[in-house]
Scaffold this motif. Structure first.
Motif, PDB file in Angstrom:
ATOM      1  N   ALA A   1      46.441  50.147  37.304  1.00 55.23           N
ATOM      2  CA  ALA A   1      45.194  48.738  38.100  1.00 55.23           C
ATOM      3  C   ALA A   1      44.519  48.877  38.444  1.00 55.23           C
ATOM      4  O   ALA A   1      43.385  50.036  38.142  1.00 55.23           O
ATOM      5  N   SER A   2      43.939  47.733  38.480  1.00 56.31           N
ATOM      6  CA  SER A   2      42.413  47.077  38.439  1.00 56.31           C
ATOM      7  C   SER A   2      42.043  47.918  39.838  1.00 56.31           C
ATOM      8  O   SER A   2      42.719  47.483  41.112  1.00 56.31           O
ATOM      9  N   SER A   3      40.181  47.821  40.260  1.00 57.20           N
ATOM     10  CA  SER A   3      40.208  47.712  41.439  1.00 57.20           C
ATOM     11  C   SER A   3      40.208  46.224  42.394  1.00 57.20           C
ATOM     12  O   SER A   3      40.563  45.311  41.855  1.00 57.20           O
ATOM     13  N   SER A   4      39.775  45.903  43.322  1.00 63.64           N
ATOM     14  CA  SER A   4      40.311  44.663  43.473  1.00 63.64           C
ATOM     15  C   SER A   4      39.349  44.961  44.649  1.00 63.64           C
ATOM     16  O   SER A   4      38.712  45.807  45.786  1.00 63.64           O
TER      17      SER A   4
ATOM     18  N   GLU B   1      49.303  46.288  38.246  1.00 70.31           N
ATOM     19  CA  GLU B   1      50.315  47.012  37.969  1.00 70.31           C
ATOM     20  C   GLU B   1      50.939  46.528  36.695  1.00 70.31           C
ATOM     21  O   GLU B   1      51.512  45.690  37.255  1.00 70.31           O
TER      22      GLU B   1
ATOM     23  N   THR C   1      43.759  43.046  41.100  1.00 67.95           N
ATOM     24  CA  THR C   1      44.448  43.736  40.700  1.00 67.95           C
ATOM     25  C   THR C   1      45.422  43.506  39.715  1.00 67.95           C
ATOM     26  O   THR C   1      46.463  43.070  39.928  1.00 67.95           O
TER      27      THR C   1
ATOM     28  N   ASN D   1      47.164  39.623  42.953  1.00 69.63           N
ATOM     29  CA  ASN D   1      48.216  41.129  42.883  1.00 69.63           C
ATOM     30  C   ASN D   1      49.167  41.335  42.005  1.00 69.63           C
ATOM     31  O   ASN D   1      50.399  40.895  42.717  1.00 69.63           O
TER      32      ASN D   1
END
Length: 379
Positions: free
Chosen positions: A27-30, A234, A232, A202
């Motif tokens: 996951a990347s930061s949001s 996933e 984000t 997301n």
């Protein structure tokens, strides 16, 4: 028109015995606000890819009459795969019009069949050899024999294009390739999610590692979303052998575990059909959408409805067939290979509303027909 590039490698993974569903979550930061710059950049590339396709000559003109009476041997992994059967049909049709003899060998997913098809081309002194969906590592020795026999070998929609690499990315055994910009495909589907969520995508990305076209698509999806500060990501991995059984429940479980997910991206559109079912079963239709690429008619039918799946950019199989004939003639005539790229067209709900998605020319147009005919001295 039912399937695209990914189906050419389904047999490869089945041969390899792919089994368990692996899950690799990242996951990347949001942030709480959308990335307006990312939205603007995404919209610009989508608009550019949405313009009607035009033909650009892949190389200098050639005289098709010089190839009259020559022979092309096609070795297909499995002609039950629509992509492979369709391209074989287009090659046979166009080759016949040009006075060529086209022989088609169905390997039926058998390594011995793949090897025999290539050896038959050598024994019959074929003037060109087209490889459709065959995993190169399983037949490398036979391909080396074909090259040693002086037969130009073309890999069709079966490898990422690299103009600086042997065989335009296919390998030392190949004269040339026919392919498309897989990185662009990956960017476009990520950009669709960015635009539709106003820079707050997301994303659940359903990947399938091990397919030969996978790396550039997956890298582009991840890079594009990684550059969006409000997004984000996933990632879950599902082997091709498990698409039909695992993708739908995976999407249902993921949406229930993370209610912030608002977009599902799949590596190829054959997977998106199962992902769409997962969104529907999770009761998330209307709030969670699906996007993918390849432009197959089954997925485009879902895009046309527009309630869950929203876009499916792709390439024309028929155009790829004509491009394969062009590369084959260049090889026969001792010319340099042409540009291997078949262009992408961005397709979304709005653009396919008045289109027969079962008719490739209705979807993509047919500028390549007049273009190739003029290039070959037929008009």
């Amino acid at each position: 028109m039912r399937s695209k590039l990914v189906m050419a490698v389904v047999g490869t993974l089945l041969l390899a015995g792919a089994t368990a569903c692996g899950e690799d979550s990242t996951a990347s930061s949001s942030t709480t606000t959308g990335d307006s710059a990312a939205v603007e950049a995404a919209q610009a590339e989508i608009e550019e890819a949405s313009t009607p396709l035009t033909f650009t000559a892949p190389g200098p003109p050639l005289d098709a009459s010089k190839s009259r009476g020559s022979s092309i041997h096609v070795v297909a992994l499995n002609l039950q795969v629509p992509l492979l059967s369709h391209i074989s049909e287009y090659v046979s049709e166009v080759g016949g019009e040009l006075g060529m003899k086209v022989s088609i060998h169905n390997a039926d997913d058998q390594v011995t069949g793949m090897q025999k098809g290539i050896q038959d081309a050598i024994a019959q002194r074929a003037d060109a050899l087209l490889i459709l969906g065959v995993p190169v590592d399983l037949v490398r020795s036979a391909l080396q024999d074909a090259k040693a026999a002086g037969i130009p070998v073309i890999n069709v929609l079966n490898n990422p294009i690299d103009m600086d690499a042997p065989g335009q990315g296919a390998g030392e055994e190949f004269y040339a390739s026919v392919g498309t910009d897989l990185g662009l495909g990956g960017r476009l589907i990520a950009e669709k999610a960015i635009v539709d969520t106003d820079g707050q995508a997301n994303v659940l990305f359903v990947d399938s590692e091990g397919l030969s076209p996978q790396p550039p698509v997956a890298a582009a999806v991840k890079e594009t979303l990684g550059e969006c500060d409000g997004c984000t990501l996933e990632t879950k991995n599902v082997p091709v052998a498990n698409w039909g059984t695992d993708i739908t429940p995976l999407v249902v479980t993921s949406l229930r575990a993370n209610p912030n997910i608002n977009y599902v991206i799949t590596l190829f559109d054959s997977m998106a059909i199962f992902a769409t079912a997962g969104v529907q079963q999770a009761g998330a239709a209307g709030t969670v959408h699906v996007v993918s690429h390849n432009g197959g008619s089954a997925a485009l039918s879902l895009v046309k409805k527009g309630d869950v799946m929203t876009a499916d950019p792709g390439v024309s199989e028929e155009w790829a067939g004509w491009a394969a004939i062009d590369q084959a003639m260049r090889g026969m005539q001792g010319l340099e290979p042409g540009d291997p790229m078949v262009p992408y067209l961005y397709l979304d709900t709005a653009s396919v509303q008045d289109v027969d998605v079962e008719n490739e020319r209705d979807v993509y147009g047919d500028p390549f027909v007049a273009g190739f005919r003029e290039l070959w001295g037929l008009e």
